[in-house]
Design an enzyme around this catalytic site. Structure first.
Site, PDB file in Angstrom:
ATOM      1  N   SER A 145      -0.706 -64.961  46.299  1.00 56.26           N
ATOM      2  CA  SER A 145      -0.074 -66.521  46.826  1.00 56.26           C
ATOM      3  C   SER A 145       1.403 -66.161  47.630  1.00 56.26           C
ATOM      4  O   SER A 145       1.463 -67.098  48.114  1.00 56.26           O
ATOM      5  CB  SER A 145      -0.154 -67.275  45.884  1.00 56.26           C
ATOM      6  OG  SER A 145      -1.398 -67.992  45.213  1.00 56.26           O
ATOM      7  N   LYS A 161       0.823 -66.984  51.154  1.00 57.31           N
ATOM      8  CA  LYS A 161       0.696 -68.203  51.725  1.00 57.31           C
ATOM      9  C   LYS A 161       1.957 -68.894  52.454  1.00 57.31           C
ATOM     10  O   LYS A 161       1.819 -69.741  53.232  1.00 57.31           O
ATOM     11  CB  LYS A 161       0.379 -69.287  50.407  1.00 57.31           C
ATOM     12  CG  LYS A 161      -1.041 -69.018  49.743  1.00 57.31           C
ATOM     13  CD  LYS A 161      -1.018 -69.967  48.425  1.00 57.31           C
ATOM     14  CE  LYS A 161      -2.610 -69.619  47.785  1.00 57.31           C
ATOM     15  NZ  LYS A 161      -2.197 -70.037  46.488  1.00 57.31           N
ATOM     16  N   TYR A 181      -8.887 -66.775  53.761  1.00 54.39           N
ATOM     17  CA  TYR A 181      -7.975 -67.106  52.594  1.00 54.39           C
ATOM     18  C   TYR A 181      -8.116 -66.097  51.685  1.00 54.39           C
ATOM     19  O   TYR A 181      -7.111 -65.467  51.322  1.00 54.39           O
ATOM     20  CB  TYR A 181      -8.569 -68.469  51.848  1.00 54.39           C
ATOM     21  CG  TYR A 181      -7.733 -68.551  50.713  1.00 54.39           C
ATOM     22  CD1 TYR A 181      -6.529 -69.142  50.422  1.00 54.39           C
ATOM     23  CD2 TYR A 181      -8.730 -68.126  49.470  1.00 54.39           C
ATOM     24  CE1 TYR A 181      -6.168 -69.285  49.539  1.00 54.39           C
ATOM     25  CE2 TYR A 181      -7.971 -68.365  48.263  1.00 54.39           C
ATOM     26  CZ  TYR A 181      -6.593 -68.690  48.289  1.00 54.39           C
ATOM     27  OH  TYR A 181      -5.919 -68.940  46.810  1.00 54.39           O
ATOM     28  N   TYR A 198       3.784 -73.683  41.312  1.00 56.16           N
ATOM     29  CA  TYR A 198       2.608 -74.616  40.789  1.00 56.16           C
ATOM     30  C   TYR A 198       3.272 -75.620  39.803  1.00 56.16           C
ATOM     31  O   TYR A 198       4.382 -76.201  40.041  1.00 56.16           O
ATOM     32  CB  TYR A 198       1.654 -73.870  40.302  1.00 56.16           C
ATOM     33  CG  TYR A 198       1.196 -72.800  41.326  1.00 56.16           C
ATOM     34  CD1 TYR A 198       0.832 -73.273  42.656  1.00 56.16           C
ATOM     35  CD2 TYR A 198       1.467 -71.372  40.916  1.00 56.16           C
ATOM     36  CE1 TYR A 198       0.437 -71.983  43.507  1.00 56.16           C
ATOM     37  CE2 TYR A 198       0.976 -70.484  41.900  1.00 56.16           C
ATOM     38  CZ  TYR A 198       0.600 -70.831  43.233  1.00 56.16           C
ATOM     39  OH  TYR A 198       0.300 -69.804  43.764  1.00 56.16           O
ATOM     40  N   VAL A 200      -0.594 -64.264  41.751  1.00 55.05           N
ATOM     41  CA  VAL A 200      -1.339 -63.896  40.365  1.00 55.05           C
ATOM     42  C   VAL A 200      -1.313 -62.182  40.268  1.00 55.05           C
ATOM     43  O   VAL A 200      -1.763 -61.637  39.334  1.00 55.05           O
ATOM     44  CB  VAL A 200      -2.402 -64.435  40.144  1.00 55.05           C
ATOM     45  CG1 VAL A 200      -2.339 -65.970  40.050  1.00 55.05           C
ATOM     46  CG2 VAL A 200      -3.412 -64.266  41.381  1.00 55.05           C
TER      47      VAL A 200
HETATM   48  N1  GLN Z   1      -5.971 -65.294  45.085  1.00 52.96           N
HETATM   49  C1  GLN Z   1      -5.579 -66.225  44.072  1.00 52.96           C
HETATM   50  C2  GLN Z   1      -6.479 -67.401  43.964  1.00 52.96           C
HETATM   51  O1  GLN Z   1      -7.053 -67.758  44.819  1.00 52.96           O
HETATM   52  C3  GLN Z   1      -4.095 -66.771  44.588  1.00 52.96           C
HETATM   53  C4  GLN Z   1      -3.646 -67.540  43.352  1.00 52.96           C
HETATM   54  C5  GLN Z   1      -2.110 -67.218  42.934  1.00 52.96           C
HETATM   55  O2  GLN Z   1      -1.734 -66.173  43.461  1.00 52.96           O
HETATM   56  N2  GLN Z   1      -1.458 -67.792  42.353  1.00 52.96           N
HETATM   57  O3  GLN Z   1      -7.004 -67.780  42.821  1.00 52.96           O
END
Ligand code: GLN
Length: 303
Positions: free
Chosen positions: A63, A66, A187, A239, A257
């Site tokens: 993420s 992002k 994505y 988050y 993650v």
């Molecule tokens: N690729 C992970 C997902 O879609 C990204 C989530 C993350 O890094 N918090 O669940």
């Protein structure tokens, strides 16, 4: 201040304690990573650099990417982006379906999964070759060759049922212009980018430097967009743990993650940490601890 000594002390202190937390088993490829990996890279705008541990080993930034995707999207469509995605902390899990339904298909912010899926849709609508164009943006920020990790991409594509549910719900609310599969594909690609702590700390310097890559002098974002991105990282980068991170660390940042965390102090430095085991909120457990200790010992928090 002896920053190398500070990093050494943090590293050894954290390494001497049990390595708690869990690997993210819902992405099988990430569950195979050696949980003992631990690296930190600290880079000042002045050029001073400090590091320790596995700071040069690439991992899945997940993420954290992002932030790059949102940077590219806002640099193309400007404020219009906020007609389709909000700027409020989610206070819920990053992959919550309930929240998206409750809010009628407008994701709370661009860093929860639903928000990043909308950002991917915007990139597809506005770029001739979105996957390549996104990589080009990241390469400009990093000043080097960066790639998508094919295994992580395939692993997530095979098991990304919840993200597929989010994308379908977005489509049902009319907040995706493109084909659901096409959007999900971008994505999953953006989540699969591999970088090291060293590369992450370098590539986030544009957000530390008013939108300008300090090495190439290229303006990647306007000053105002940079301000907004840092504000979003502060309020939404972790988050439903964004409050904790702000309270304990006191820097804008973003987690993934894959166990990576990037944080920065505008006009001063970037710091990237990697430790794969996650807390229940999906943020690197040792990474959070290391950054808390760093801003405590160095007294370098924005607050
Ligand atoms: N690729 C992970 C997902 O879609 C990204 C989530 C993350 O890094 N918090 O669940």
């Amino acid at each position: 201040m002896n920053y190398q000594e500070i990093l050494n002390a943090i590293y050894h202190q954290i390494k001497s304690k049990p390595n708690d937390g869990e690997l993210p088993s819902y992405i099988p490829e990430l569950a195979r990573i050696n949980p003992e990996k631990f690296g930190i890279s600290l880079q000042f705008l002045t050029g001073e650099e400090y590091e320790i541990g596995d700071a040069h080993e690439q991992f899945s930034i997940q993420s954290i990417a992002k932030v790059f995707a949102f940077s590219l999207a806002i640099s193309i469509v400007g404020k219009k982006i906020f007609e389709r995605v909000g700027v409020e902390p989610s206070g819920n899990a990053f992959n919550s379906l309930v929240q998206l339904e409750y809010e009628k298909g407008i994701p709370r912010n661009p860093f929860i999964n639903a928000g990043a899926i909308v950002v991917a849709d915007i990139l597809i609508s506005n770029l001739p070759n979105p996957a390549m164009d996104l990589l080009t943006f990241i390469r400009k920020a990093a000043g080097k060759e960066i790639i998508y990790n094919e295994q992580v991409y395939q692993s997530e594509k095979k098991t990304g049922f919840r993200n597929a549910a989010l994308a379908n719900m977005l489509k049902s609310y009319g907040n995706l212009e493109n084909d659901v599969d096409k959007v999900l594909d971008l994505y999953f690609r953006l989540c699969s980018i591999s970088m090291s702590c060293n590369e992450l700390a370098t590539s986030f310097k544009y957000l530390c430097n008013g939108g300008v890559n300090p090495k190439s002098n290229e303006q990647l974002l306007s000053l105002s967009q940079t301000k907004r991105l840092n504000a979003l990282m502060q309020t939404c980068g972790f988050y439903d743990e964004a409050g904790q991170f702000t309270y304990k660390v006191g820097l804008p940042g973003k987690s993934g993650v894959g166990g990576g965390i990037i944080a920065l102090y505008p006009e001063k430095f970037t710091i990237a940490v990697w430790s794969p085991k996650l807390n229940p909120k999906g943020n690197s457990l040792r990474g959070m601890k290391a950054l808390e200790q760093f801003t405590t010992d160095s007294q370098l928090s924005i607050f």
